[in-house]
Design a protein around this motif. Structure first.
Motif, mmCIF file in Angstrom:
data_model
loop_
_atom_site.group_PDB
_atom_site.id
_atom_site.type_symbol
_atom_site.label_atom_id
_atom_site.label_comp_id
_atom_site.label_asym_id
_atom_site.label_seq_id
_atom_site.Cartn_x
_atom_site.Cartn_y
_atom_site.Cartn_z
ATOM 1 N N GLU A 1 -6.703 40.323 -21.605
ATOM 2 C CA GLU A 1 -6.747 41.790 -21.477
ATOM 3 C C GLU A 1 -5.507 42.303 -20.736
ATOM 4 O O GLU A 1 -4.969 43.365 -21.071
ATOM 5 C CB GLU A 1 -8.023 42.246 -20.757
ATOM 6 C CG GLU A 1 -9.316 41.928 -21.500
ATOM 7 C CD GLU A 1 -9.329 42.424 -22.949
ATOM 8 O OE1 GLU A 1 -8.786 43.515 -23.201
ATOM 9 O OE2 GLU A 1 -9.857 41.701 -23.829
ATOM 10 N N SER A 2 -5.058 41.560 -19.720
ATOM 11 C CA SER A 2 -3.853 41.975 -18.984
ATOM 12 C C SER A 2 -2.646 41.964 -19.910
ATOM 13 O O SER A 2 -1.807 42.868 -19.878
ATOM 14 C CB SER A 2 -3.577 41.038 -17.806
ATOM 15 O OG SER A 2 -4.598 41.152 -16.851
ATOM 16 N N LYS B 1 -2.630 42.366 -23.132
ATOM 17 C CA LYS B 1 -2.729 43.517 -24.049
ATOM 18 C C LYS B 1 -2.234 44.792 -23.359
ATOM 19 O O LYS B 1 -1.576 45.632 -23.970
ATOM 20 C CB LYS B 1 -4.176 43.723 -24.500
ATOM 21 C CG LYS B 1 -4.641 42.701 -25.533
ATOM 22 C CD LYS B 1 -6.037 43.113 -26.005
ATOM 23 C CE LYS B 1 -6.695 42.024 -26.820
ATOM 24 N NZ LYS B 1 -8.155 42.199 -26.896
ATOM 25 N N LYS B 2 -2.586 44.917 -22.058
ATOM 26 C CA LYS B 2 -2.148 46.103 -21.307
ATOM 27 C C LYS B 2 -0.622 46.144 -21.200
ATOM 28 O O LYS B 2 -0.019 47.206 -21.216
ATOM 29 C CB LYS B 2 -2.738 46.085 -19.891
ATOM 30 C CG LYS B 2 -4.189 46.502 -19.830
ATOM 31 C CD LYS B 2 -4.627 46.564 -18.370
ATOM 32 C CE LYS B 2 -6.127 46.465 -18.254
ATOM 33 N NZ LYS B 2 -6.565 46.106 -16.902
ATOM 34 N N ALA C 1 0.820 47.451 -24.356
ATOM 35 C CA ALA C 1 0.559 48.895 -24.473
ATOM 36 C C ALA C 1 1.489 49.690 -23.558
ATOM 37 O O ALA C 1 2.072 50.695 -23.972
ATOM 38 C CB ALA C 1 -0.902 49.188 -24.149
ATOM 39 N N ALA C 2 1.671 49.235 -22.304
ATOM 40 C CA ALA C 2 2.497 49.985 -21.352
ATOM 41 C C ALA C 2 3.954 50.051 -21.808
ATOM 42 O O ALA C 2 4.637 51.052 -21.608
ATOM 43 C CB ALA C 2 2.409 49.346 -19.960
ATOM 44 N N ARG D 1 1.932 54.677 -15.943
ATOM 45 C CA ARG D 1 1.435 53.680 -16.900
ATOM 46 C C ARG D 1 0.920 52.416 -16.230
ATOM 47 O O ARG D 1 0.240 51.609 -16.858
ATOM 48 C CB ARG D 1 2.562 53.245 -17.844
ATOM 49 C CG ARG D 1 3.037 54.342 -18.767
ATOM 50 C CD ARG D 1 4.272 53.890 -19.542
ATOM 51 N NE ARG D 1 4.640 54.880 -20.524
ATOM 52 C CZ ARG D 1 4.407 54.760 -21.826
ATOM 53 N NH1 ARG D 1 3.857 53.673 -22.312
ATOM 54 N NH2 ARG D 1 4.749 55.728 -22.639
ATOM 55 N N ILE D 2 1.316 52.182 -14.950
ATOM 56 C CA ILE D 2 0.954 50.923 -14.276
ATOM 57 C C ILE D 2 0.510 51.193 -12.840
ATOM 58 O O ILE D 2 0.710 52.302 -12.324
ATOM 59 C CB ILE D 2 2.142 49.919 -14.299
ATOM 60 C CG1 ILE D 2 3.374 50.486 -13.571
ATOM 61 C CG2 ILE D 2 2.534 49.592 -15.744
ATOM 62 C CD1 ILE D 2 4.555 49.514 -13.517
#
Ligand code: TXA
Ligand code: MG
Length: 357
Positions: free
Chosen positions: A55-56, A58-59, A62-63, A173-174
């Motif tokens: 999941e990280s 994927k993030k 995306a970012a 975004r982060i």
């Protein structure tokens, strides 16, 4: 999402203060909890997430707005930690690690089960890097040991060499951005694939083919697709096929002897000005006075590759900031570290190069 900016204060001798370490630990906890944190390294700023958590990863894609077939580099902070994420360690990898780690070298190895495909872009191999930067190492430690980190830019922009560029690209975004000052080298790590014999360089960087060859006692070459992009061969590092590092203005490299380059760029600048275009040049200190451009950026003294590499990405970004529409760059010698500089510059220019004969 509000992005926290963490400033590294340091003691007078350059070491991290107790408060710095506390702040880095807090950032490590954010990564452990599945968040993303940008951090300095000796090459460029990285955008870090837990490499073992799909999941990280994927993030991260995306970012950055990055295609998910472009794999991430897994950063470690201790040699012993490598065993858990790779299948086997060839003798060459061991020798390179002994010589160049911690430092700006990434090795491609067979991955173990524990590394999710989301981190490796679906590949059975994993890119591993052990950075030398103290802040990076502390963060990796506090994050649990395995941090997936691409460069902390939006996809298609130059890699950030200072926190202000990360703030520009990643604010909102982060979770956090650690500001540790300017990165030392300024170009991304050398990537070497050690799953093949002899190993092959997939991305040139500060650690050159000559340096790798002398440690391994065999000839190490760069992926043909990188040296000869017009060959139509697919680069072995998926990320190398994308047009990276592109400034918004149209960038052209002009190659040849000094006099011809100065004349050619001079004429191009004249035409652009007549057409009402804002112009910029990127040239060595010795020649800078010869150019009549709206923005003149100096890459350093002639032949100073370290300085040119260090300045390259911030110069490209500054042309954007100043709204320059036509940019001309002198070319660099391709020897040693120059191979990496020319590789990035050619990509930024979409391979537009004028050869004055
Ligand atoms: O200096 C650096 O390496 C920086 C800092 C943050 O450590 N990181 C960096 O990451 O440049 P990134 O994601 O911007 O570039 C990683 C490159 C891409 O071209 C990717 O395709 C390639 O490494 N890569 C990653 N894993 C790979 C693999 N298993 N096989 C082949 N290429 C791989
Ligand atoms: Mg990158």
């Amino acid at each position: 999402m509000e992005t926290e900016i963490i400033n590294i204060e340091r003691n007078k001798d350059g070491s991290l203060t107790d408060e710095d370490l506390e702040n880095i630990k807090r950032a490590g906890d954010m990564i452990k909890a599945g968040g993303l944190v940008a951090f300095p390294t000796e090459t460029v700023y990285g955008l870090g997430g837990n490499a073992l958590d799909k999941e990280s990863s994927k993030k991260i894609y995306a970012a950055k707005g990055r295609p998910s077939d472009n794999p991430l580099i897994v950063h470690i902070s201790k040699w012993d930690d490598i065993g858990k994420i790779v299948g086997e360690i060839p003798e060459d990898a061991q020798k390179l690690a002994d010589t160049f780690w911690p430092g700006p070298l990434t090795m491609i190895l067979k991955k173990s089960e524990i590394v999710p495909k989301e981190t490796t872009g679906g590949l059975e191999t994993v890119a591993v890097r052990f950075p030398s930067d103290e802040v990076a190492r502390a963060l990796i430690d506090f994050s649990g040991g395995y941090v997936a980190a691409p460069s902390a830019n939006l996809s298609g922009k130059p890699s950030p060499t200072e926190a202000k560029y990360v703030i520009e690209d990643m604010s909102g975004r982060i979770c956090a951005i650690i500001d540790g000052g300017e990165d030392e080298i300024g170009l991304e790590s050398t990537i070497v694939d050690v799953t093949v014999d002899p190993p092959i360089v997939l991305r040139p960087g500060f650690i050159t083919c000559e340096m790798l060859s002398s440690v391994l006692g065999k000839e190490i070459e760069t992926d043909r697709a990188i040296i000869d992009p017009k060959s139509g061969i697919k680069p072995k590092a998926p990320g190398m096929k994308y047009r990276h590092y592109a400034p918004k203005g149209e960038l052209t490299i002009v190659e040849g002897n000094d006099k011809d380059v100065i004349n050619t760029i001079g004429e191009l600048l004249k035409t652009d000005k007549e057409n009402g275009l804002k112009t910029g040049v990127m040239v060595c200190e010795e020649n800078s006075k010869f150019y009549d451009a709206d923005v003149v950026k100096v890459t350093g003294k002639r032949g100073d590759q370290k300085e040119a590499a260090h300045r390259l990405y911030s110069i490209l970004r500054s042309f954007d900031d100043e709204g320059v529409e036509r940019i001309y760059s002198e070319s660099f010698d391709k020897e040693g570290f120059g191979a990496a500089i020319m590789n990035r510059l050619l990509k930024a220019a979409g391979h537009k190069i004028i050869n004055c004969k």
